[in-house]
Enzyme design. Structure first.
Site, PDB file in Angstrom:
ATOM      1  N   GLY A   1      -5.789  -5.618  -5.062  1.00 38.84           N
ATOM      2  CA  GLY A   1      -7.097  -4.986  -4.885  1.00 38.84           C
ATOM      3  C   GLY A   1      -7.572  -4.338  -6.168  1.00 38.84           C
ATOM      4  N   ARG A   2      -8.556  -3.483  -5.986  1.00 38.52           N
ATOM      5  CA  ARG A   2      -9.116  -2.744  -7.100  1.00 38.52           C
ATOM      6  C   ARG A   2      -8.119  -1.660  -7.508  1.00 38.52           C
ATOM      7  NH1 ARG A   2     -12.201   1.326  -6.594  1.00 38.52           N
ATOM      8  NH2 ARG A   2     -13.725   1.828  -8.207  1.00 38.52           N
ATOM      9  N   ASP A   3      -7.887  -1.486  -8.800  1.00 37.89           N
ATOM     10  CA  ASP A   3      -7.014  -0.429  -9.322  1.00 37.89           C
ATOM     11  C   ASP A   3      -5.646  -0.390  -8.633  1.00 37.89           C
ATOM     12  OD1 ASP A   3      -6.453   1.575 -11.135  1.00 37.89           O
ATOM     13  OD2 ASP A   3      -7.200   3.181  -9.852  1.00 37.89           O
TER      14      ASP A   3
ATOM     15  N   HIS B   1      -9.436  -1.886   3.649  1.00 37.79           N
ATOM     16  CA  HIS B   1      -8.197  -2.618   3.427  1.00 37.79           C
ATOM     17  C   HIS B   1      -7.827  -3.506   4.612  1.00 37.79           C
ATOM     18  CE1 HIS B   1      -7.299   0.307   0.006  1.00 37.79           C
ATOM     19  NE2 HIS B   1      -7.521  -0.882  -0.514  1.00 37.79           N
TER      20      HIS B   1
ATOM     21  N   HIS C   1      -7.566   1.965   5.856  1.00 36.30           N
ATOM     22  CA  HIS C   1      -8.893   2.167   6.428  1.00 36.30           C
ATOM     23  C   HIS C   1      -9.570   0.806   6.585  1.00 36.30           C
ATOM     24  CE1 HIS C   1      -8.322   6.440   6.083  1.00 36.30           C
ATOM     25  NE2 HIS C   1      -8.097   6.352   4.784  1.00 36.30           N
TER      26      HIS C   1
ATOM     27  N   THR D   1       0.832  -1.194   0.000  1.00 37.65           N
ATOM     28  CA  THR D   1       0.000   0.000   0.000  1.00 37.65           C
ATOM     29  C   THR D   1       0.867   1.245   0.000  1.00 37.65           C
ATOM     30  OG1 THR D   1      -1.769   1.204   1.129  1.00 37.65           O
ATOM     31  CG2 THR D   1      -0.192   0.068   2.528  1.00 37.65           C
ATOM     32  N   ARG D   2       0.306   2.332  -0.545  1.00 31.94           N
ATOM     33  CA  ARG D   2       0.951   3.630  -0.426  1.00 31.94           C
ATOM     34  C   ARG D   2      -0.014   4.597   0.260  1.00 31.94           C
ATOM     35  NH1 ARG D   2      -0.855   4.025  -6.058  1.00 31.94           N
ATOM     36  NH2 ARG D   2      -2.012   5.971  -6.284  1.00 31.94           N
TER      37      ARG D   2
ATOM     38  N   ALA E   1      -1.951  -0.019  -7.850  1.00 31.92           N
ATOM     39  CA  ALA E   1      -0.879   0.817  -8.422  1.00 31.92           C
ATOM     40  C   ALA E   1      -1.372   1.732  -9.532  1.00 31.92           C
ATOM     41  CB  ALA E   1       0.298  -0.034  -8.930  1.00 31.92           C
TER      42      ALA E   1
END
Ligand SMILES: [Zn+2]
Length: 381
Positions: A282-284, A197, A194, A189-190, A286
């Site tokens: 996950g969705r989208d 996730h 929340h 993650t960047r 990067a």
């Protein structure tokens, strides 16, 4: 027994203590190349084995196959060109010194080849666009026209911003073995974590032995949440909401490229080198802006035969708190309409925090919200 690294051997390109004095003396007599922050990050990751089987910057054969087929010349899957571009490399021979932006010596590059290739083609194939507004493409266009290929050796490790989170692949592998984890899921993650996730991480963790929470701490876009604020938010989340013996927090010192689907494959392969057997997509993943379809980063894994990557992608749809279900859910598990779902965009969360409105506990843990609100005040103040 942890999973074998990509290509079978964990690369180590650190100059040993016994050779260091001689190498540092040699460096003073060599021509040098000054790296940008992403280059510095790449050299460190090559040296630590995070980019195994890469031992340096790609030569033309590897580069072209990566662009066109997402493979190295050896056929091994590899999705992002790890290259060093400079303005003019025509005169480069033999060994050159690599320096950081501040002029400090980082390592040595054994120049094997200097070549040129169209940046537009690289942009189209890697990022799916030639639009200079894309942050990855913009960075590519800002670099030089000469690609310098060759093996690197690291002389001096840059001081990590978060020393206690600076774990090399050999370190995380050892940590997994000590904990007796045979299966480990990696989470990249960047962003702050929340509830959505956290739910994805925990849903994946239910089926494996451990979780590597592996936030990217290298260079990101200016409007991403600053790394020190994010690190505080990860710590408070783990302290309050995760069993200590099931989650390892470590920093991933790479730069973001925002290459979407290709970067998802890259993130998975690199996490295999850190010892993960599974990787959450996950969705989208990067992604940036509207350059990629929501699930492109999941579909791209189908382009490899089962077992070829050697790490299992674990794909999730977008998740949310549903008031009717009374818990976290996704379109796969909740039959209710979107009015029942608590979802907020990153931009919206930022707006709320800025105007002193705290996102609801269904969206984010109150402790995390507090860290982000304090962090934002520091930035603004
Ligand atoms: Zn529901």
């Amino acid at each position: 027994m942890t999973i074998p690294p990509h290509g079978g051997t964990l690369v180590q390109r650190l100059v040993g203590e016994d050779e260091r004095a001689a190498a540092l003396e040699l460096v003073t007599r060599l021509p040098s190349i000054t790296l940008d922050p992403r280059g510095v990050a790449d050299v460190g990751l090559i040296a630590s084995g995070a980019y195994s089987p890469l031992t340096g910057f790609l030569g033309r054969d590897d580069y072209l196959r990566v662009l066109h087929e997402m493979r190295l010349a050896s056929d091994l899957p590899w999705s992002l060109p790890i290259t060093l571009r400079i303005t003019d490399g025509a005169a480069l021979r033999d060994t050159v010194a690599l320096k950081g932006p501040d002029g400090s010596v980082l390592g040595l590059l054994e120049v094997r080849q200097v070549f040129r290739h169209s940046k537009e083609e690289e942009a189209q194939l890697v990022y799916g666009t030639t639009d200079a507004k894309h942050p990855g493409v913009a960075q590519l266009y800002a670099q030089g026209d000469s690609l310098v290929a060759g093996d690197v050796r690291l002389l001096a490790r840059p001081v990590p911003r978060f020393p206690e989170l600076a774990l090399d692949p050999a370190d995380t592998r050892r940590a997994f073995a000590e904990r007796g984890w045979r299966t480990v899921v990696g989470f990249q993650t960047r962003n702050p974590v929340h509830r959505a996730h956290e739910y994805i991480q925990k849903a994946a963790l239910e089926t494996v032995d451990g979780l590597l929470l592996h936030p990217l701490l290298g260079p990101t876009k200016d409007d991403d949440v600053p790394a020190d604020v994010r690190v505080r938010s990860y710590r408070v989340l783990l302290e309050r909401y995760s069993p200590r013996d099931r989650v390892l927090l470590a920093g991933f010192p790479a730069a973001m490229r925002y290459a979407g689907p290709r970067e998802a494959v890259f993130h998975a392969l690199v996490r295999k080198n850190y010892g993960c057997t599974h990787f959450i997509v996950g969705r989208d993943h990067a992604g940036v802006g509207n350059y990629y379809g929501s699930y492109d980063a999941q579909k791209i894994f189908d382009r490899f035969a089962p077992g070829e990557l050697g790490i299992q992608p674990v794909c999730f749809e977008h998740t949310f708190f549903c008031r009717r279900c009374g818990g976290m859910a996704s379109p796969k598990t909740c039959p209710h309409t979107s009015e029942c779902h608590v979802t907020l965009s990153g931009t919206k969360v930022r707006e709320m925090l800025r105007s002193g409105v705290l996102p609801p506990p269904e969206f984010s843990r109150p402790e995390v919200v507090q860290v982000l609100a304090d962090g934002l005040r520091e930035v603004v103040g």
